[in-house]
Structures are given as C-alpha cells and as structure tokens.
Design an enzyme around this catalytic site. Structure first.
Site, PDB file in Angstrom:
ATOM      1  N   ARG A 107     -12.700  -3.632  -8.049  1.00  0.00           N
ATOM      2  CA  ARG A 107     -12.113  -4.324  -7.009  1.00  0.00           C
ATOM      3  C   ARG A 107     -13.353  -4.626  -6.269  1.00  0.00           C
ATOM      4  NH1 ARG A 107      -8.353  -2.408  -1.820  1.00  0.00           N
ATOM      5  NH2 ARG A 107     -10.214  -1.035  -1.587  1.00  0.00           N
ATOM      6  N   PHE A 113       0.912  -1.131  -0.095  1.00  0.00           N
ATOM      7  CA  PHE A 113       0.003  -0.056   0.004  1.00  0.00           C
ATOM      8  C   PHE A 113       0.779   1.402   0.225  1.00  0.00           C
ATOM      9  CE2 PHE A 113      -3.070   3.010   1.584  1.00  0.00           C
ATOM     10  CZ  PHE A 113      -4.168   2.841   0.934  1.00  0.00           C
ATOM     11  N   ASP A 143       1.988  -6.036   7.361  1.00  0.00           N
ATOM     12  CA  ASP A 143       0.843  -5.181   7.523  1.00  0.00           C
ATOM     13  C   ASP A 143      -0.135  -6.204   6.891  1.00  0.00           C
ATOM     14  OD1 ASP A 143      -1.390  -3.638   6.870  1.00  0.00           O
ATOM     15  OD2 ASP A 143      -0.186  -2.251   6.077  1.00  0.00           O
ATOM     16  N   TYR A 170     -10.852  -1.113  10.167  1.00  0.00           N
ATOM     17  CA  TYR A 170     -12.298  -0.432   9.729  1.00  0.00           C
ATOM     18  C   TYR A 170     -12.478  -1.492   8.430  1.00  0.00           C
ATOM     19  CZ  TYR A 170      -8.250   1.939   7.654  1.00  0.00           C
ATOM     20  OH  TYR A 170      -7.063   2.570   7.012  1.00  0.00           O
ATOM     21  N   LYS A 171     -11.773  -2.348   8.236  1.00  0.00           N
ATOM     22  CA  LYS A 171     -11.944  -3.248   6.776  1.00  0.00           C
ATOM     23  C   LYS A 171     -12.848  -4.553   7.367  1.00  0.00           C
ATOM     24  CE  LYS A 171      -7.795  -1.489   4.700  1.00  0.00           C
ATOM     25  NZ  LYS A 171      -8.455  -0.713   3.392  1.00  0.00           N
TER      26      LYS A 171
END
Length: 396
Positions: free
Chosen positions: A355, A114, A183, A208-209
C-alpha cells in the site's frame, strides 16, 4: 492562485534520503510542530498551570481547531468538534443516528470498511438490539432498503483506495429513510470532501494521517445542523454537558456539536495538530485533488510498465480512487520490508497488499520515480527473498 506544492513540502521535517509514501497511515512531522508544542509547555503549562484552561484557551481549543478542519471536509464553522479517538467518535455518531431512527434496527456497512468501525458497530448492535449488516462495497447502494436505520461507510477504502460516491449513497439512504455516518479517515486532507453539499448526516475522522497531527492525535466529529440539537449519543461525557462546571448529577446535553464532546481535551496533541493545520491555509482542495490524481496515475503507469509480478488492487479510474494505490504480491510483506530498507516507505496490509499513500503536500513526481525504480529492482533481483524480511513486526 494555484497551490504551491513545492512550498508546502518545505513545511515538513522529512528525513534526508527518504521517500515517504505512508502518510495515509501516519503523516510526517510539520516543521513548526515541535516549537509550537514546546512553547505551549514552557509558556502555558509551566507558567499558567491550571489557569491555562482559561488564560491559554485550552477549554475552547477543540472548537477552534475543529473550525480549521471544517473547511477541509466541506463543513461550516461551529459544526465540528475535536476530541477522543476515532473509535469513540464512530460510536457516538452511529449511536446518535440509530437513536434518530428508533423504529429501525439495521446498521449497514461494507467489507471494505476499516475493521475497527465494524467492531464498534458490532458492540453497539449488541447493546441496543440492532443488527449489523455487511455487504460487498459494490453492493452497498442496492442494499440500502427501507429497513436500514444507519448507513456507516468509510468513504475511501483503507486497503484498496476505492472511493464511495458520498452524494449518491446519501441520496439513496435518505430516499429510503435512513441516515448516513461517513468515516473520513482516508479522505480528510486527501480528497475534496463536501459534507454539506452531499447532504450527509454525520461524519467522523482522524487527524494523524493526511492532516499530519502526529501519532494518536485526536479525532473529529461533524453533525449536520439539522441534527445538531436532536442528536443523543449513548456515550455522554462531562465536556458534553450543558454546564459542566455546575457539576449536575443528571446529564443535560450542550447545544449543537458541543454535546459530542466527551473527555478532557488532549491539549498537547491539539497544539501539535493546530501547528500542522497551518500549512492548509494556502491549499486549494481542487488543486490537491488534481495533484493526487497526477501522482497516483503516474505511479500506476510506472509500476505496471516495469513490475509484471504485481497486480493492481485499486480502482483504475482515478475518480473512483482516493489518494492511495495498492498492488498485490504473494510476498508483499517481505517486499515492503525490502523497500523500507531502501528508505522507500509504504506499508503492508494483509493478506498480500503493498500500500502506497500519496500526499500532495509533500510528495512529488520525484518520489513516484524513486518508488517505481526501487520496487522494480527489488522484484527483478528478488531482493525481498531474505528471512529477516519475512519476520512480522508488531505493527505492519
């Protein structure tokens, strides 16, 4: 007992008629979160005021909530702590790992990482006279050489869903004398993470995912017990002090993972996250992974059978893929806006990727079928070809 995914689905407040395939960006709100937060505000903050730090246990909340996440990432109790943002935790983990290898200066990562992680590493490299070396994802193992101090990798690629082999890469890193920082932003709550089994060194992740903690919910950090009392991150804060309320002007690190605390805990956000974690109490990670593979395989098969205009951008082998699928299309942004207009929500990643994230806690084969049908219709009838669908919003 097998995990009852029809039961876990009922634990989320999903809007009627919406097929939500963007939990890899922001999970939906758990049914119990609003009530839990309201109770915290009316019974704790409102009535206890500052005494809530002791009476309501706000001060120790980062450890309690973290222990619930530990099971989901293959860590032990007392090894994880919550707080701050993912970028801050990346900075802490990488700086601590680099300091444990003072005779080496190379931080190795890959182009699938990321971008924010790479930005953090770039800034750290300037500050400590290190070098950030970035290679293609498939070149990582060969690039782990004896000059590497830290291997910094996002386990599941945010764009393609490609999953690195944590155990194999960690083994190679250790053979070369390097440490690993993983990560887990697209892993925690999506795949069967096993930090201790993989013998990893440090790990970080957001909540939060797939963990459904809410927008901006705090990150977590894990340190292997062998490093817990030796790690010295550059970013040191009040809450990570051995005795913060002694107000000592000289920093003295707390024992173990507590030294990875920095700022004041976000109590309201942690309360929402704690409510979100309730649903995981009866979830088997083995069942979760099997269900994820079932959903993503069905989606790939359906799209490829009906949508010749798109090209798979994720690994075909489910063992090399997380819980998301990407397809490429030259007008991917407009196509996604047309899908969202039909209440089929995924997202777009530049330059041309559609996605779709699959969260077994609330996604089922009915969502797969609706998404395939919607995408087929939009591409077949060119429903995406509208000027308003091509106007980029601030958040894509």
């Amino acid at each position: 007992m097998m995990t009852d995914f029809s039961k876990t689905r009922q634990a989320f407040d999903l809007p009627d008629g919406v097929t939500y395939l963007d939990g890899n960006s922001l999970g939906p709100m758990p049914v119990g979160a609003a009530q839990r937060v309201a109770r915290m505000m009316t019974e704790e903050w409102s009535q206890m005021l500052i005494t809530g730090w002791n009476k309501a246990g706000w001060y120790t909340q980062p450890r309690r909530v973290a222990d619930r996440i530990a099971r989901l990432v293959g860590a032990g109790p007392g090894q994880v702590v919550m707080g701050d943002t993912l970028s801050i935790k990346v900075f802490q983990a990488v700086s601590a790992a680099r300091a444990l290898r003072p005779d080496r200066r190379v931080i190795l990562s890959d182009r699938g990482n990321f971008p924010s992680d790479l930005y953090v590493a770039q800034g750290l490299a300037r500050a400590v006279d290190a070098e950030l070396r970035v290679v293609e994802p498939e070149e990582v193992e060969a690039a782990i050489t004896k000059d590497i101090a830290v291997l910094m990798i996002t386990e599941v690629d945010y764009r393609t869903g490609r999953r690195h082999d944590m155990k194999a890469l960690t083994r190679k890193a250790h053979e070369m004398g390097a440490l690993t920082v993983w990560d887990l932003a697209h892993s925690a709550g999506a795949v069967d993470v096993a930090l201790l089994d993989a013998d990893a060194d440090f790990a970080v992740g957001c909540t939060y995912k797939y963990l459904n903690g809410g927008p901006g919910s705090p990150a977590f950090i894990w340190t292997h017990p062998r490093h817990a009392d030796a790690a010295q991150p550059i970013l040191q804060g009040w809450m990570g002090h051995r005795a913060p309320f002694d107000f000592d002007l000289a920093y003295q690190p707390a024992a173990g993972i507590e030294r990875m605390r920095v700022g004041t805990p976000p109590v309201i956000a942690l309360t929402a996250l704690d409510a979100a974690l309730d649903v995981w109490d009866d979830v088997s990670l083995t069942d979760l992974r099997a269900r994820s593979i079932e959903l993503t395989q069905a989606f790939i098969a359906g799209v490829e059978a009906n949508c010749p205009e798109v090209v798979l951008h994720s690994p075909r082998d489910p063992q090399q893929r997380g819980s998301q699928v990407g397809f490429r299309h030259p007008q991917a942004y407009a196509v996604m806006q047309a899908l969202i207009d039909q209440k089929i929500i995924g997202d777009f990643r530049a330059p041309d990727v559609l996605r779709f994230g699959f969260a077994p806690l609330y996604n089922g084969l009915d969502d797969v079928a609706r998404a395939v049908d919607g995408l087929t219709r939009i591409l077949r009838d060119r429903l995406w070809d509208r000027e308003d669908y091509m106007q980029r919003a601030d958040v894509t």
